[in-house]
Design a protein around this motif. Structure first.
Motif, PDB file in Angstrom:
ATOM      1  N   THR A 224       0.842  -1.190   0.000  1.00  0.00           N
ATOM      2  CA  THR A 224       0.000   0.000   0.000  1.00  0.00           C
ATOM      3  C   THR A 224       0.878   1.241   0.000  1.00  0.00           C
ATOM      4  O   THR A 224       1.784   1.375   0.828  1.00  0.00           O
ATOM      5  CB  THR A 224      -0.924   0.013   1.239  1.00  0.00           C
ATOM      6  N   PHE A 225       0.591   2.144  -0.946  1.00  0.00           N
ATOM      7  CA  PHE A 225       1.272   3.433  -1.044  1.00  0.00           C
ATOM      8  C   PHE A 225       0.217   4.516  -0.847  1.00  0.00           C
ATOM      9  O   PHE A 225      -0.443   4.939  -1.801  1.00  0.00           O
ATOM     10  CB  PHE A 225       1.946   3.575  -2.411  1.00  0.00           C
ATOM     11  N   PRO A 226       0.018   4.977   0.399  1.00  0.00           N
ATOM     12  CA  PRO A 226      -1.151   5.814   0.704  1.00  0.00           C
ATOM     13  C   PRO A 226      -1.023   7.273   0.282  1.00  0.00           C
ATOM     14  O   PRO A 226      -2.038   7.940   0.129  1.00  0.00           O
ATOM     15  CB  PRO A 226      -1.263   5.702   2.229  1.00  0.00           C
ATOM     16  N   LEU A 227       0.199   7.784   0.124  1.00  0.00           N
ATOM     17  CA  LEU A 227       0.390   9.204  -0.175  1.00  0.00           C
ATOM     18  C   LEU A 227       1.335   9.375  -1.356  1.00  0.00           C
ATOM     19  O   LEU A 227       2.194   8.534  -1.603  1.00  0.00           O
ATOM     20  CB  LEU A 227       0.959   9.945   1.046  1.00  0.00           C
ATOM     21  N   ARG A 228       1.194  10.495  -2.060  1.00  0.00           N
ATOM     22  CA  ARG A 228       2.056  10.782  -3.200  1.00  0.00           C
ATOM     23  C   ARG A 228       3.323  11.468  -2.689  1.00  0.00           C
ATOM     24  O   ARG A 228       3.345  12.681  -2.446  1.00  0.00           O
ATOM     25  CB  ARG A 228       1.312  11.684  -4.199  1.00  0.00           C
ATOM     26  N   THR A 229       4.368  10.688  -2.501  1.00  0.00           N
ATOM     27  CA  THR A 229       5.631  11.196  -1.967  1.00  0.00           C
ATOM     28  C   THR A 229       6.782  10.747  -2.868  1.00  0.00           C
ATOM     29  O   THR A 229       6.581   9.964  -3.794  1.00  0.00           O
ATOM     30  CB  THR A 229       5.905  10.659  -0.549  1.00  0.00           C
ATOM     31  N   ASN A 230       7.985  11.231  -2.581  1.00  0.00           N
ATOM     32  CA  ASN A 230       9.153  10.737  -3.315  1.00  0.00           C
ATOM     33  C   ASN A 230      10.033   9.856  -2.425  1.00  0.00           C
ATOM     34  O   ASN A 230      11.214   9.693  -2.697  1.00  0.00           O
ATOM     35  CB  ASN A 230       9.972  11.901  -3.897  1.00  0.00           C
ATOM     36  N   TYR A 231       9.434   9.269  -1.361  1.00  0.00           N
ATOM     37  CA  TYR A 231      10.233   8.403  -0.494  1.00  0.00           C
ATOM     38  C   TYR A 231       9.553   7.084  -0.142  1.00  0.00           C
ATOM     39  O   TYR A 231      10.171   6.229   0.478  1.00  0.00           O
ATOM     40  CB  TYR A 231      10.622   9.138   0.800  1.00  0.00           C
ATOM     41  N   LEU A 277       6.082   1.162 -16.333  1.00  0.00           N
ATOM     42  CA  LEU A 277       4.628   1.294 -16.482  1.00  0.00           C
ATOM     43  C   LEU A 277       4.217   2.543 -15.714  1.00  0.00           C
ATOM     44  O   LEU A 277       4.494   2.654 -14.510  1.00  0.00           O
ATOM     45  CB  LEU A 277       3.914   0.064 -15.916  1.00  0.00           C
ATOM     46  N   ILE A 278       3.570   3.500 -16.385  1.00  0.00           N
ATOM     47  CA  ILE A 278       3.288   4.789 -15.747  1.00  0.00           C
ATOM     48  C   ILE A 278       1.988   5.385 -16.280  1.00  0.00           C
ATOM     49  O   ILE A 278       1.656   5.245 -17.461  1.00  0.00           O
ATOM     50  CB  ILE A 278       4.455   5.781 -15.965  1.00  0.00           C
ATOM     51  N   GLU A 279       1.242   6.019 -15.383  1.00  0.00           N
ATOM     52  CA  GLU A 279       0.093   6.849 -15.740  1.00  0.00           C
ATOM     53  C   GLU A 279       0.314   8.185 -15.048  1.00  0.00           C
ATOM     54  O   GLU A 279       0.101   8.310 -13.843  1.00  0.00           O
ATOM     55  CB  GLU A 279      -1.224   6.202 -15.295  1.00  0.00           C
ATOM     56  N   TRP A 280       0.770   9.171 -15.799  1.00  0.00           N
ATOM     57  CA  TRP A 280       1.229  10.423 -15.212  1.00  0.00           C
ATOM     58  C   TRP A 280       0.396  11.581 -15.729  1.00  0.00           C
ATOM     59  O   TRP A 280       0.139  11.694 -16.931  1.00  0.00           O
ATOM     60  CB  TRP A 280       2.703  10.648 -15.553  1.00  0.00           C
ATOM     61  N   LEU A 348       9.070  -0.768  -7.190  1.00  0.00           N
ATOM     62  CA  LEU A 348       7.615  -0.688  -7.211  1.00  0.00           C
ATOM     63  C   LEU A 348       7.188   0.610  -6.535  1.00  0.00           C
ATOM     64  O   LEU A 348       7.644   0.927  -5.438  1.00  0.00           O
ATOM     65  CB  LEU A 348       7.004  -1.880  -6.473  1.00  0.00           C
ATOM     66  N   GLY A 349       6.340   1.391  -7.214  1.00  0.00           N
ATOM     67  CA  GLY A 349       5.776   2.590  -6.597  1.00  0.00           C
ATOM     68  C   GLY A 349       6.435   3.895  -6.981  1.00  0.00           C
ATOM     69  O   GLY A 349       5.897   4.959  -6.649  1.00  0.00           O
ATOM     70  N   GLN A 350       7.587   3.870  -7.666  1.00  0.00           N
ATOM     71  CA  GLN A 350       8.279   5.106  -8.046  1.00  0.00           C
ATOM     72  C   GLN A 350       8.875   4.964  -9.443  1.00  0.00           C
ATOM     73  O   GLN A 350       9.230   3.872  -9.875  1.00  0.00           O
ATOM     74  CB  GLN A 350       9.404   5.452  -7.057  1.00  0.00           C
ATOM     75  N   GLU A 351       9.029   6.119 -10.127  1.00  0.00           N
ATOM     76  CA  GLU A 351       9.703   6.177 -11.417  1.00  0.00           C
ATOM     77  C   GLU A 351      11.140   6.631 -11.200  1.00  0.00           C
ATOM     78  O   GLU A 351      11.383   7.618 -10.499  1.00  0.00           O
ATOM     79  CB  GLU A 351       8.967   7.147 -12.349  1.00  0.00           C
ATOM     80  N   ALA A 361       7.798  12.972  -6.746  1.00  0.00           N
ATOM     81  CA  ALA A 361       6.502  12.674  -6.131  1.00  0.00           C
ATOM     82  C   ALA A 361       5.349  12.764  -7.117  1.00  0.00           C
ATOM     83  O   ALA A 361       4.354  12.048  -6.977  1.00  0.00           O
ATOM     84  CB  ALA A 361       6.249  13.620  -4.951  1.00  0.00           C
ATOM     85  N   THR A 362       5.457  13.633  -8.123  1.00  0.00           N
ATOM     86  CA  THR A 362       4.346  13.763  -9.070  1.00  0.00           C
ATOM     87  C   THR A 362       4.155  12.508  -9.906  1.00  0.00           C
ATOM     88  O   THR A 362       3.103  12.320 -10.520  1.00  0.00           O
ATOM     89  CB  THR A 362       4.568  14.968 -10.007  1.00  0.00           C
ATOM     90  N   GLN A 363       5.150  11.627  -9.938  1.00  0.00           N
ATOM     91  CA  GLN A 363       5.067  10.385 -10.710  1.00  0.00           C
ATOM     92  C   GLN A 363       4.924   9.157  -9.812  1.00  0.00           C
ATOM     93  O   GLN A 363       4.928   8.027 -10.304  1.00  0.00           O
ATOM     94  CB  GLN A 363       6.314  10.234 -11.587  1.00  0.00           C
ATOM     95  N   ALA A 364       4.774   9.365  -8.508  1.00  0.00           N
ATOM     96  CA  ALA A 364       4.690   8.245  -7.566  1.00  0.00           C
ATOM     97  C   ALA A 364       3.335   7.553  -7.670  1.00  0.00           C
ATOM     98  O   ALA A 364       2.304   8.182  -7.930  1.00  0.00           O
ATOM     99  CB  ALA A 364       4.904   8.749  -6.142  1.00  0.00           C
TER     100      ALA A 364
END
Length: 425
Positions: A224-231, A277-280, A348-351, A361-364
């Motif tokens: 689970t990745f609950p927030l849009r962060t870069n960490y 794989l990305i939806e940005w 998994l979860g980051q570009e 973070a905008t791509q997380a």
């Protein structure tokens, strides 16, 4: 002679200071027992033979070792989060990201989580996180009923109270925003406090869920990745080999907008976009191979679980996309005759903009992900359908198989029990 401490005492000590506020100050008294005394009679456990006590001690000792390992793994993450939150509160001028997926011409924002959506969306994300925590507590409650554990019930109640307090904080924050009481400085401080508390709660609940770990198959979990962060991210421990074909399948759930972000990225030396794989933003979901792009006709951003698969062969660059067991699109000339390179980093979860890092973070990815499997061949439509409908024995990837031992998690991303086909029954 000192008695073994009761399981509840050890468990509370291991859970750390986050539960301390809920329990108040506690004093512990050690009672001596004569050499010829009855240990079982004096034991705080009240009943049980010496063999049972010995088993309890061994079990608690194993729990201690697991907790020590967890603490060591989290120290570096805590230091990173503390530094990032400090910079969030002190930075007043924000960079605005440019157009595109972080390729040439992209103005890199190293504190990408500052480029956050409007306050209303941030609060919506916090609300989703709180709901996720509640769901996990309900799972713990069901588990504790099955195991008749009063200790687990007590801990669950403490965590439930903390979540209730968080909901009050969020509600207060909404009211303050509506009345225009919060300045940008106070907004940043409040957000930092709530996210810090959420991260702590995630970790405490994850510790409790470890009690269920031995009772489930190694593939029955989700991230689970609950927030849009870069960490927040997870890393697959092994790399990909050189591949002339692949099939990548997973269960995925998200309602993030705009765009759910990056479910996975694979970078190799000299090429950060080897396989992504990305939806940005407002773009459709895309698959990138050696920085070449194909748009995928997925419609999965509805907050429900979906099964997706992408297959590809280097010969003519032929690709196929499957959603919930049905082929929804196909094409060719996607990086033809380019083999997937080995010795890279699979996240998994980051570009990745650099090998194993450069997260924005905008791509997380924001949402939930499970059963990420990779094969070095093209699966047949029947095999994909069987995976999506659970009508046959689930295949495991022969390159990357979904198992807890194969995944490391960082930055507050969480791991908990998941049964892929429950929603189909």
């Amino acid at each position: 002679r000192l008695l073994p401490p009761p399981p509840l005492l050890l468990l509370l000590l291991l859970l750390g200071p986050a539960l301390g506020q809920g329990l108040g100050q506690t004093r512990f008294i050690c009672t001596s027992v004569p050499l010829d005394g009855d240990v079982c009679a004096a034991s705080a456990l009240g009943t049980g033979s010496a063999e049972e006590l010995k088993g309890t001690v061994l079990q608690l000792r194993e729990t201690v070792l697991q907790q020590k390992e967890t603490i060591m793994n989290q120290k570096e993450t805590i230091r990173e989060l503390t530094a990032k939150l400090g910079r969030c509160e002190s930075q007043s001028v924000l960079e605005l990201p440019g157009e595109g997926k972080g390729r040439k011409g992209f103005s890199k924002n190293t504190m990408g989580d500052l480029s956050r959506p409007a306050a209303a969306e941030t609060l919506s994300q916090l609300g989703q996180t709180l709901q996720s925590l509640k769901t996990r507590l309900e799972n713990l409650e069901q588990f504790s009923r099955m195991n008749s554990s009063s200790q687990t019930n007590n801990l669950k109640d403490i965590l439930q109270n903390k979540i209730d307090d968080l909901e009050k904080q969020v509600l207060s924050r909404v009211n303050s925003l509506e009345e225009g009481k919060l300045s940008p400085r106070n907004e940043s401080e409040e957000r930092g406090k709530i996210e810090s508390t959420l991260t702590s709660l995630h970790q405490r609940i994850s510790d409790l869920e470890k009690g269920q770990k031995d009772n489930r198959p190694p593939d029955r979990f989700q991230l689970t990745f609950p927030l849009r962060t870069n960490y927040m991210y997870a890393k697959v421990k092994k790399s990909l080999p050189e591949m002339y074909a692949f099939s990548i399948c997973m269960w995925i759930k998200s309602s993030a907008s705009p765009g759910m972000g990056t479910p996975f990225s694979y970078a190799v030396p000299g090429q950060a976009n080897e396989l992504v794989l990305i939806e940005w933003g407002n773009n459709p979901m895309e698959i990138l191979i050696n920085d070449k792009v194909a748009k995928l006709p997925f419609a999965i951003n509805d907050g429900k679980w979906h099964h997706i698969c992408v297959t590809w062969t280097t010969r003519d660059g032929v690709w196929e996309a499957y959603q919930d067991g049905t082929q929804t699109g196909n094409g060719e000339n996607l990086a033809p005759y380019h083999p997937i390179k080995p010795q890279g980093v699979l996240v998994l979860g980051q570009e990745q903009d650099t090998l194993g890092g450069g997260f924005d973070a905008t791509q997380a990815f924001v949402g939930e992900l499970a059963h990420f499997n990779v094969w070095d061949r093209k699966l047949s439509p029947g095999e994909v359908y069987g995976l999506a409908t659970c009508s046959s024995k689930a295949l495991a990837g022969n390159v990357i198989a979904w198992a807890e031992a194969n995944i490391d998690i960082y930055g507050g991303a969480t791991k908990w029990t998941f049964e892929a086909c429950r929603q189909l029954n």
